[in-house]
Design a protein around this motif. Structure first.
Motif, PDB file in Angstrom:
ATOM      1  N   PRO A 109       0.824  -1.217   0.000  1.00  0.00           N
ATOM      2  CA  PRO A 109       0.000   0.000   0.000  1.00  0.00           C
ATOM      3  C   PRO A 109       0.857   1.265   0.000  1.00  0.00           C
ATOM      4  O   PRO A 109       1.851   1.340   0.728  1.00  0.00           O
ATOM      5  CB  PRO A 109      -0.822  -0.114   1.300  1.00  0.00           C
ATOM      6  CG  PRO A 109      -0.106  -1.108   2.144  1.00  0.00           C
ATOM      7  CD  PRO A 109       0.657  -2.003   1.232  1.00  0.00           C
ATOM      8  N   GLN A 110       0.500   2.219  -0.848  1.00  0.00           N
ATOM      9  CA  GLN A 110       1.265   3.463  -0.946  1.00  0.00           C
ATOM     10  C   GLN A 110       0.841   4.438   0.141  1.00  0.00           C
ATOM     11  O   GLN A 110      -0.341   4.591   0.428  1.00  0.00           O
ATOM     12  CB  GLN A 110       1.052   4.099  -2.322  1.00  0.00           C
ATOM     13  CG  GLN A 110       1.643   3.267  -3.448  1.00  0.00           C
ATOM     14  CD  GLN A 110       1.487   3.942  -4.800  1.00  0.00           C
ATOM     15  OE1 GLN A 110       1.200   5.127  -4.901  1.00  0.00           O
ATOM     16  NE2 GLN A 110       1.681   3.177  -5.866  1.00  0.00           N
ATOM     17  N   GLY A 111       1.833   5.090   0.761  1.00  0.00           N
ATOM     18  CA  GLY A 111       1.547   6.070   1.797  1.00  0.00           C
ATOM     19  C   GLY A 111       1.238   5.449   3.145  1.00  0.00           C
ATOM     20  O   GLY A 111       0.637   6.075   4.008  1.00  0.00           O
ATOM     21  N   TYR A 112       1.665   4.190   3.344  1.00  0.00           N
ATOM     22  CA  TYR A 112       1.374   3.497   4.602  1.00  0.00           C
ATOM     23  C   TYR A 112       2.621   3.231   5.449  1.00  0.00           C
ATOM     24  O   TYR A 112       2.560   2.568   6.479  1.00  0.00           O
ATOM     25  CB  TYR A 112       0.619   2.183   4.333  1.00  0.00           C
ATOM     26  CG  TYR A 112      -0.869   2.413   4.229  1.00  0.00           C
ATOM     27  CD1 TYR A 112      -1.725   2.040   5.246  1.00  0.00           C
ATOM     28  CD2 TYR A 112      -1.412   3.072   3.126  1.00  0.00           C
ATOM     29  CE1 TYR A 112      -3.086   2.283   5.164  1.00  0.00           C
ATOM     30  CE2 TYR A 112      -2.766   3.328   3.034  1.00  0.00           C
ATOM     31  CZ  TYR A 112      -3.598   2.929   4.065  1.00  0.00           C
ATOM     32  OH  TYR A 112      -4.942   3.182   3.989  1.00  0.00           O
ATOM     33  N   SER A 134       6.628   1.241  -0.102  1.00  0.00           N
ATOM     34  CA  SER A 134       6.162   1.018  -1.478  1.00  0.00           C
ATOM     35  C   SER A 134       7.163   1.557  -2.496  1.00  0.00           C
ATOM     36  O   SER A 134       7.505   0.885  -3.470  1.00  0.00           O
ATOM     37  CB  SER A 134       4.782   1.648  -1.699  1.00  0.00           C
ATOM     38  OG  SER A 134       4.798   3.026  -1.387  1.00  0.00           O
ATOM     39  N   ASN A 170      -4.130  -0.174  11.007  1.00  0.00           N
ATOM     40  CA  ASN A 170      -4.440   0.588   9.805  1.00  0.00           C
ATOM     41  C   ASN A 170      -5.266   1.825  10.175  1.00  0.00           C
ATOM     42  O   ASN A 170      -6.350   1.709  10.726  1.00  0.00           O
ATOM     43  CB  ASN A 170      -5.230  -0.297   8.837  1.00  0.00           C
ATOM     44  CG  ASN A 170      -5.363   0.310   7.466  1.00  0.00           C
ATOM     45  OD1 ASN A 170      -5.266   1.527   7.303  1.00  0.00           O
ATOM     46  ND2 ASN A 170      -5.592  -0.522   6.482  1.00  0.00           N
ATOM     47  N   GLU A 216      -6.307   5.544   6.027  1.00  0.00           N
ATOM     48  CA  GLU A 216      -6.016   6.479   4.930  1.00  0.00           C
ATOM     49  C   GLU A 216      -4.502   6.645   4.796  1.00  0.00           C
ATOM     50  O   GLU A 216      -3.770   6.568   5.787  1.00  0.00           O
ATOM     51  CB  GLU A 216      -6.677   7.836   5.186  1.00  0.00           C
ATOM     52  CG  GLU A 216      -6.307   8.467   6.512  1.00  0.00           C
ATOM     53  CD  GLU A 216      -7.237   9.605   6.905  1.00  0.00           C
ATOM     54  OE1 GLU A 216      -8.299   9.764   6.278  1.00  0.00           O
ATOM     55  OE2 GLU A 216      -6.877  10.330   7.829  1.00  0.00           O
ATOM     56  N   PRO A 217      -4.027   6.871   3.574  1.00  0.00           N
ATOM     57  CA  PRO A 217      -2.585   7.033   3.371  1.00  0.00           C
ATOM     58  C   PRO A 217      -2.072   8.353   3.931  1.00  0.00           C
ATOM     59  O   PRO A 217      -2.843   9.299   4.132  1.00  0.00           O
ATOM     60  CB  PRO A 217      -2.421   6.977   1.849  1.00  0.00           C
ATOM     61  CG  PRO A 217      -3.745   7.395   1.310  1.00  0.00           C
ATOM     62  CD  PRO A 217      -4.767   6.955   2.305  1.00  0.00           C
ATOM     63  N   GLU A 222       1.260  11.309   3.543  1.00  0.00           N
ATOM     64  CA  GLU A 222       2.282  11.785   2.609  1.00  0.00           C
ATOM     65  C   GLU A 222       3.558  12.067   3.382  1.00  0.00           C
ATOM     66  O   GLU A 222       3.541  12.785   4.380  1.00  0.00           O
ATOM     67  CB  GLU A 222       1.813  13.059   1.906  1.00  0.00           C
ATOM     68  CG  GLU A 222       0.750  12.821   0.863  1.00  0.00           C
ATOM     69  CD  GLU A 222       0.447  14.096   0.079  1.00  0.00           C
ATOM     70  OE1 GLU A 222       1.385  14.668  -0.508  1.00  0.00           O
ATOM     71  OE2 GLU A 222      -0.706  14.525   0.102  1.00  0.00           O
ATOM     72  N   THR A 223       4.664  11.510   2.910  1.00  0.00           N
ATOM     73  CA  THR A 223       5.933  11.619   3.632  1.00  0.00           C
ATOM     74  C   THR A 223       6.451  13.053   3.669  1.00  0.00           C
ATOM     75  O   THR A 223       6.809  13.567   4.727  1.00  0.00           O
ATOM     76  CB  THR A 223       6.992  10.704   2.978  1.00  0.00           C
ATOM     77  OG1 THR A 223       6.534   9.357   3.081  1.00  0.00           O
ATOM     78  CG2 THR A 223       8.333  10.827   3.677  1.00  0.00           C
ATOM     79  N   GLY A 275      -1.635   6.078   7.024  1.00  0.00           N
ATOM     80  CA  GLY A 275      -1.026   4.766   6.870  1.00  0.00           C
ATOM     81  C   GLY A 275      -1.106   3.939   8.142  1.00  0.00           C
ATOM     82  O   GLY A 275      -2.082   3.994   8.877  1.00  0.00           O
ATOM     83  N   TYR A 276      -0.048   3.175   8.395  1.00  0.00           N
ATOM     84  CA  TYR A 276      -0.012   2.319   9.578  1.00  0.00           C
ATOM     85  C   TYR A 276       0.669   3.013  10.750  1.00  0.00           C
ATOM     86  O   TYR A 276       1.508   3.897  10.563  1.00  0.00           O
ATOM     87  CB  TYR A 276       0.788   1.045   9.283  1.00  0.00           C
ATOM     88  CG  TYR A 276       0.120   0.074   8.346  1.00  0.00           C
ATOM     89  CD1 TYR A 276      -1.061  -0.562   8.705  1.00  0.00           C
ATOM     90  CD2 TYR A 276       0.686  -0.225   7.106  1.00  0.00           C
ATOM     91  CE1 TYR A 276      -1.665  -1.476   7.839  1.00  0.00           C
ATOM     92  CE2 TYR A 276       0.088  -1.130   6.242  1.00  0.00           C
ATOM     93  CZ  TYR A 276      -1.090  -1.751   6.619  1.00  0.00           C
ATOM     94  OH  TYR A 276      -1.682  -2.651   5.768  1.00  0.00           O
TER      95      TYR A 276
END
Length: 305
Positions: free
Chosen positions: A86-89, A93, A181, A184-185, A187-188, A278-279
């Motif tokens: 999953p992206q943004g978790y 990724s 979880n 929702e993702p 953003e880094t 994310g997580y």
């Protein structure tokens, strides 16, 4: 030839701290994986378009390090990254993608089986940091490194990274390390920006060095030794510190659950990656009891003890 799989990663300890030279401990997470494949369809078009832009980035900046001609040709022929990470978790990724591209197109590839020295690991990390900067603006290179090497790594400092053995997991252990979880993702880049803004404050820098890094490094020491009582003593302090100082990075949906863990001493939460979504990571000595407090969330066990 079948393209190799590259797995997700989890930074157990060291989020943000490794920017300021704290220790870090990262492990592969084989539940999620990705591989470069060829297929032209509506499903793969988006990934192929992303690879096209990334191939241009490597061509413009690192053509001396990679066979960018072959990379571009493969993209033209419909190559995409088939991934369930999953992206943004916060589980790597982009790291897995970078590792897969390095593995296939690096001109002087460092082969893990042959070159497992600290110098070679440092060289890999530098290259991966340059490659992953495309996705995050600035990258330590740690995520692609763990995705590429697929073994636990101990980060002693920015320039000192080595492989490490961990206590063997106990299949039916009462205690657990788990993921929650947030739904929702994240953003880094914006989260890292918040951290750098905080670093401008002398008080924050002081507490980061004197408290956060101290608790973080102690957690790594006791986790690696399998000494769980002192581990949880330091995890409690780490979770409280993060609740106070990393609040903008804690996903909003998990703020109450974070505090409940601290208040009940049932489990302790910490960031998994940069946060914002994310997580998040959870640690408990009684997973069944922790789940009663976390019944509204999806949890995934990654390690039992």
């Amino acid at each position: 030839m079948k393209n190799p799989l590259f797995y997700a990663k989890i930074l157990l300890f060291g989020e943000y701290g490794i920017i300021e030279n704290s220790k870090g401990l990262t492990i592969p997470y084989n539940f999620y994986q990705g591989a470069l494949k060829f297929e032209e369809s509506e499903m793969t078009a988006s990934s192929n378009a992303h690879l096209r832009k990334y191939a241009q980035f490597l061509s413009e900046n690192f053509s001396d390090l990679f066979d960018t001609e072959a990379f571009n040709k493969d993209v033209e022929n419909g190559m995409y990254f088939d991934s369930n990470i999953p992206q943004g978790y916060g589980v790597g990724s982009s790291g897995a993608l970078v590792a897969a591209i390095y593995n296939k197109y690096a001109k002087n590839k460092i082969v893990i089986e042959n070159d497992l020295t600290k110098e070679k690991i440092a060289e890999l990390k530098l290259t991966f940091g340059q490659m992953e900067s495309y996705f995050h603006g600035k990258s330590s290179g740690i995520d692609p490194l763990i995705c590429y090497m697929n073994i636990p790594l101990l980060i002693q400092s920015k320039d000192d990274i080595s492989t490490i053995g961990l206590p063997e997991a106990t299949v039916n252990g009462k205690g657990a390390v788990f993921l929650i979880n947030s739904g929702e993702p994240g953003e880094t880049a914006p989260m890292v920006q918040i951290f750098f803004e905080k670093l401008k404050n002398d008080g924050f820098r002081k507490t980061l060095k004197e408290e956060f890094i101290k608790y973080n490094n102690a957690c790594i020491e006791y986790f690696v030794k399998g000494e769980y009582n002192p581990l949880f003593n330091n995890l409690q302090k780490l979770s409280v510190w993060a609740f106070e100082h990393f609040r903008p990075m804690i996903p909003q949906k998990l703020v109450n659950a974070w505090k409940t863990g601290i208040d009940t001493d049932t489990y302790y939460l910490k960031l998994c990656g940069s946060g914002g979504g994310g997580y998040v990571l959870g640690f408990t000595q009684d997973y069944d009891k922790a789940k009663t407090y976390l019944k509204d969330f999806n949890t995934e066990v990654i390690y039992r003890f």
